[in-house]
Scaffold this motif. Sequence first.
Motif, PDB file in Angstrom:
ATOM      1  N   SER A  33     -12.028   6.365   7.740  1.00  0.00           N
ATOM      2  CA  SER A  33     -12.877   5.353   7.100  1.00  0.00           C
ATOM      3  C   SER A  33     -12.900   5.527   5.590  1.00  0.00           C
ATOM      4  O   SER A  33     -12.945   4.558   4.833  1.00  0.00           O
ATOM      5  N   THR A  34     -12.880   6.790   5.124  1.00  0.00           N
ATOM      6  CA  THR A  34     -12.845   7.055   3.682  1.00  0.00           C
ATOM      7  C   THR A  34     -11.551   6.525   3.084  1.00  0.00           C
ATOM      8  O   THR A  34     -11.543   5.906   2.016  1.00  0.00           O
ATOM      9  N   TYR A  35     -10.449   6.759   3.800  1.00  0.00           N
ATOM     10  CA  TYR A  35      -9.160   6.270   3.315  1.00  0.00           C
ATOM     11  C   TYR A  35      -9.159   4.745   3.250  1.00  0.00           C
ATOM     12  O   TYR A  35      -8.799   4.158   2.226  1.00  0.00           O
ATOM     13  N   ASP A  36      -9.579   4.102   4.328  1.00  0.00           N
ATOM     14  CA  ASP A  36      -9.570   2.638   4.369  1.00  0.00           C
ATOM     15  C   ASP A  36     -10.535   2.031   3.366  1.00  0.00           C
ATOM     16  O   ASP A  36     -10.240   1.016   2.736  1.00  0.00           O
ATOM     17  N   ARG A  37     -11.695   2.674   3.229  1.00  0.00           N
ATOM     18  CA  ARG A  37     -12.734   2.110   2.357  1.00  0.00           C
ATOM     19  C   ARG A  37     -12.452   2.364   0.884  1.00  0.00           C
ATOM     20  O   ARG A  37     -12.617   1.466   0.050  1.00  0.00           O
ATOM     21  N   ASP A  38     -12.034   3.575   0.543  1.00  0.00           N
ATOM     22  CA  ASP A  38     -11.928   3.964  -0.860  1.00  0.00           C
ATOM     23  C   ASP A  38     -10.506   3.883  -1.408  1.00  0.00           C
ATOM     24  O   ASP A  38     -10.250   3.235  -2.422  1.00  0.00           O
ATOM     25  N   TYR A  39      -9.566   4.540  -0.751  1.00  0.00           N
ATOM     26  CA  TYR A  39      -8.214   4.610  -1.302  1.00  0.00           C
ATOM     27  C   TYR A  39      -7.551   3.242  -1.344  1.00  0.00           C
ATOM     28  O   TYR A  39      -6.803   2.932  -2.272  1.00  0.00           O
ATOM     29  N   GLU A  40      -7.823   2.411  -0.342  1.00  0.00           N
ATOM     30  CA  GLU A  40      -7.206   1.085  -0.318  1.00  0.00           C
ATOM     31  C   GLU A  40      -7.667   0.218  -1.481  1.00  0.00           C
ATOM     32  O   GLU A  40      -6.901  -0.580  -2.014  1.00  0.00           O
ATOM     33  N   LYS A  41      -8.914   0.374  -1.897  1.00  0.00           N
ATOM     34  CA  LYS A  41      -9.383  -0.479  -2.991  1.00  0.00           C
ATOM     35  C   LYS A  41      -8.753  -0.061  -4.331  1.00  0.00           C
ATOM     36  O   LYS A  41      -8.504  -0.927  -5.179  1.00  0.00           O
ATOM     37  N   PHE A  42      -8.454   1.235  -4.489  1.00  0.00           N
ATOM     38  CA  PHE A  42      -7.751   1.653  -5.705  1.00  0.00           C
ATOM     39  C   PHE A  42      -6.314   1.134  -5.681  1.00  0.00           C
ATOM     40  O   PHE A  42      -5.765   0.755  -6.719  1.00  0.00           O
ATOM     41  N   THR A  43      -5.719   1.104  -4.495  1.00  0.00           N
ATOM     42  CA  THR A  43      -4.372   0.540  -4.356  1.00  0.00           C
ATOM     43  C   THR A  43      -4.372  -0.939  -4.719  1.00  0.00           C
ATOM     44  O   THR A  43      -3.463  -1.422  -5.402  1.00  0.00           O
ATOM     45  N   ARG A  44      -5.403  -1.674  -4.282  1.00  0.00           N
ATOM     46  CA  ARG A  44      -5.486  -3.100  -4.611  1.00  0.00           C
ATOM     47  C   ARG A  44      -5.611  -3.320  -6.115  1.00  0.00           C
ATOM     48  O   ARG A  44      -5.047  -4.282  -6.655  1.00  0.00           O
ATOM     49  N   ARG A  45      -6.347  -2.434  -6.785  1.00  0.00           N
ATOM     50  CA  ARG A  45      -6.472  -2.574  -8.245  1.00  0.00           C
ATOM     51  C   ARG A  45      -5.126  -2.348  -8.928  1.00  0.00           C
ATOM     52  O   ARG A  45      -4.784  -3.037  -9.895  1.00  0.00           O
ATOM     53  N   LEU A  46      -4.359  -1.399  -8.409  1.00  0.00           N
ATOM     54  CA  LEU A  46      -3.028  -1.171  -8.972  1.00  0.00           C
ATOM     55  C   LEU A  46      -2.131  -2.390  -8.763  1.00  0.00           C
ATOM     56  O   LEU A  46      -1.370  -2.778  -9.654  1.00  0.00           O
ATOM     57  N   LYS A  47      -2.211  -2.994  -7.584  1.00  0.00           N
ATOM     58  CA  LYS A  47      -1.392  -4.180  -7.309  1.00  0.00           C
ATOM     59  C   LYS A  47      -1.771  -5.334  -8.233  1.00  0.00           C
ATOM     60  O   LYS A  47      -0.904  -6.075  -8.722  1.00  0.00           O
ATOM     61  N   ARG A  48      -3.069  -5.481  -8.466  1.00  0.00           N
ATOM     62  CA  ARG A  48      -3.502  -6.529  -9.392  1.00  0.00           C
ATOM     63  C   ARG A  48      -2.963  -6.251 -10.790  1.00  0.00           C
ATOM     64  O   ARG A  48      -2.513  -7.167 -11.501  1.00  0.00           O
ATOM     65  N   MET A  49      -3.017  -4.991 -11.193  1.00  0.00           N
ATOM     66  CA  MET A  49      -2.517  -4.592 -12.502  1.00  0.00           C
ATOM     67  C   MET A  49      -1.027  -4.911 -12.628  1.00  0.00           C
ATOM     68  O   MET A  49      -0.554  -5.401 -13.657  1.00  0.00           O
ATOM     69  N   GLN A  50      -0.268  -4.606 -11.561  1.00  0.00           N
ATOM     70  CA  GLN A  50       1.169  -4.893 -11.571  1.00  0.00           C
ATOM     71  C   GLN A  50       1.429  -6.386 -11.755  1.00  0.00           C
ATOM     72  O   GLN A  50       2.381  -6.779 -12.443  1.00  0.00           O
ATOM     73  N   LYS A  51       0.586  -7.199 -11.134  1.00  0.00           N
ATOM     74  CA  LYS A  51       0.776  -8.648 -11.192  1.00  0.00           C
ATOM     75  C   LYS A  51       0.366  -9.227 -12.539  1.00  0.00           C
ATOM     76  O   LYS A  51       1.063 -10.096 -13.092  1.00  0.00           O
ATOM     77  N   GLU A  52      -0.759  -8.733 -13.090  1.00  0.00           N
ATOM     78  CA  GLU A  52      -1.311  -9.347 -14.287  1.00  0.00           C
ATOM     79  C   GLU A  52      -0.939  -8.635 -15.581  1.00  0.00           C
ATOM     80  O   GLU A  52      -0.980  -9.238 -16.654  1.00  0.00           O
ATOM     81  N   ALA A  53      -0.590  -7.355 -15.490  1.00  0.00           N
ATOM     82  CA  ALA A  53      -0.275  -6.600 -16.719  1.00  0.00           C
ATOM     83  C   ALA A  53       0.843  -5.592 -16.478  1.00  0.00           C
ATOM     84  O   ALA A  53       0.655  -4.387 -16.660  1.00  0.00           O
ATOM     85  N   PRO A  54       2.021  -6.047 -16.054  1.00  0.00           N
ATOM     86  CA  PRO A  54       3.117  -5.108 -15.751  1.00  0.00           C
ATOM     87  C   PRO A  54       3.632  -4.346 -16.966  1.00  0.00           C
ATOM     88  O   PRO A  54       4.366  -3.364 -16.816  1.00  0.00           O
ATOM     89  N   HIS A  55       3.240  -4.783 -18.164  1.00  0.00           N
ATOM     90  CA  HIS A  55       3.706  -4.151 -19.396  1.00  0.00           C
ATOM     91  C   HIS A  55       2.984  -2.851 -19.718  1.00  0.00           C
ATOM     92  O   HIS A  55       3.406  -2.123 -20.633  1.00  0.00           O
ATOM     93  N   LEU A  56       1.900  -2.508 -19.029  1.00  0.00           N
ATOM     94  CA  LEU A  56       1.125  -1.310 -19.360  1.00  0.00           C
ATOM     95  C   LEU A  56       1.989  -0.064 -19.192  1.00  0.00           C
ATOM     96  O   LEU A  56       2.648   0.110 -18.171  1.00  0.00           O
ATOM     97  N   ARG A  57       1.923   0.818 -20.221  1.00  0.00           N
ATOM     98  CA  ARG A  57       2.808   1.979 -20.179  1.00  0.00           C
ATOM     99  C   ARG A  57       2.108   3.288 -20.519  1.00  0.00           C
ATOM    100  O   ARG A  57       2.761   4.322 -20.667  1.00  0.00           O
TER     101      ARG A  57
END
Length: 305
Positions: A33-57
């Motif tokens: 439940s910790t993995y599904d609840r917490d780690y997945e939401k950080f993964t979603r933020r990374l995916k959003r970042m990839q989509k909206e700001a792929p230039h971040l370095r």
Amino acid sequence: MPRTPNRWTIPLTRLVEVWAAYCEFRRGQIAPSTYDRDYEKFTRRLKRMQKEAPHLRNAIAIRDWLLEHYSVETSRRTIQQFTAACRWAEESDMLPCNPFAGVGRHLRTPRPSDTNWAAFTLEERDRIIAAIDVHAPYYGPWVRFLFWTGCRPEEAAALKWGHVSPDCRELLISEALPQGQKEVQFTKNYRSTRFPCGDRLARLLREQQAAGFHRDGWVFPGQKGGPMHYTNFQTRHWRPIVKDLVEAGHVAFYLSQYHARHTWITGALDAGMTVQDVSYLARVSTAVIYKHYAARARRPIIPEF
């Protein structure tokens, strides 16, 4: 030691790779439940970042992007996880250094809400139980159990008759069934309790048994026969009933069903139980008891002087 100009450099694509490897490393070490609840939401933020700001370095730019799109607390927690992932990657020879080290240091944590650790009074507890009996009687035993044991809802939902002694005088609280999970897991702090049942609690359990039971059955089944769907109960029954009591002046302020736990802990301390016993029975450290519960009253009595 002077810092090199590239200390914070980490292309977003590389951070995604490091985070994925770190998640796999952590997956077997934490509750599902910790993995599904917490780690997945950080993964979603990374995916959003990839989509909206792929230039971040670099880590500084990633932090600033998070602050533009999320609250300070959400950004702080996200940076905290990226820092841990990159620390692990550095120690695993995947990165030469941790680009997030110190990046989140100045993100201030907001003060917790005054209701985070609040409890109902015992009179309010009894009014809530009585109102549930009238408006949602099926859930009366569930609410009593939460108030009389301090059990977390996910622990009460996982309770089966095999965890109850034949005479209903003892419970083994060792598992949890977080909402949305199909399989039981360890309790939040990996602690278990042999909870003694007084006359009131034993009577409640016997009344539950009277409806028919088997050792693999739920002590508090949902209305459709599966495990208790306690978030649905909170939305459909607890919230409107308790809010009506607040509006009528019978309860001081609205708190979720989770605060039945706070109510039990506070009541146990007020009744003279030792902090060590309350710590064991509530499966929480004495440090948390002292910090958030001990000597904290709704209306402290101030002596005349």
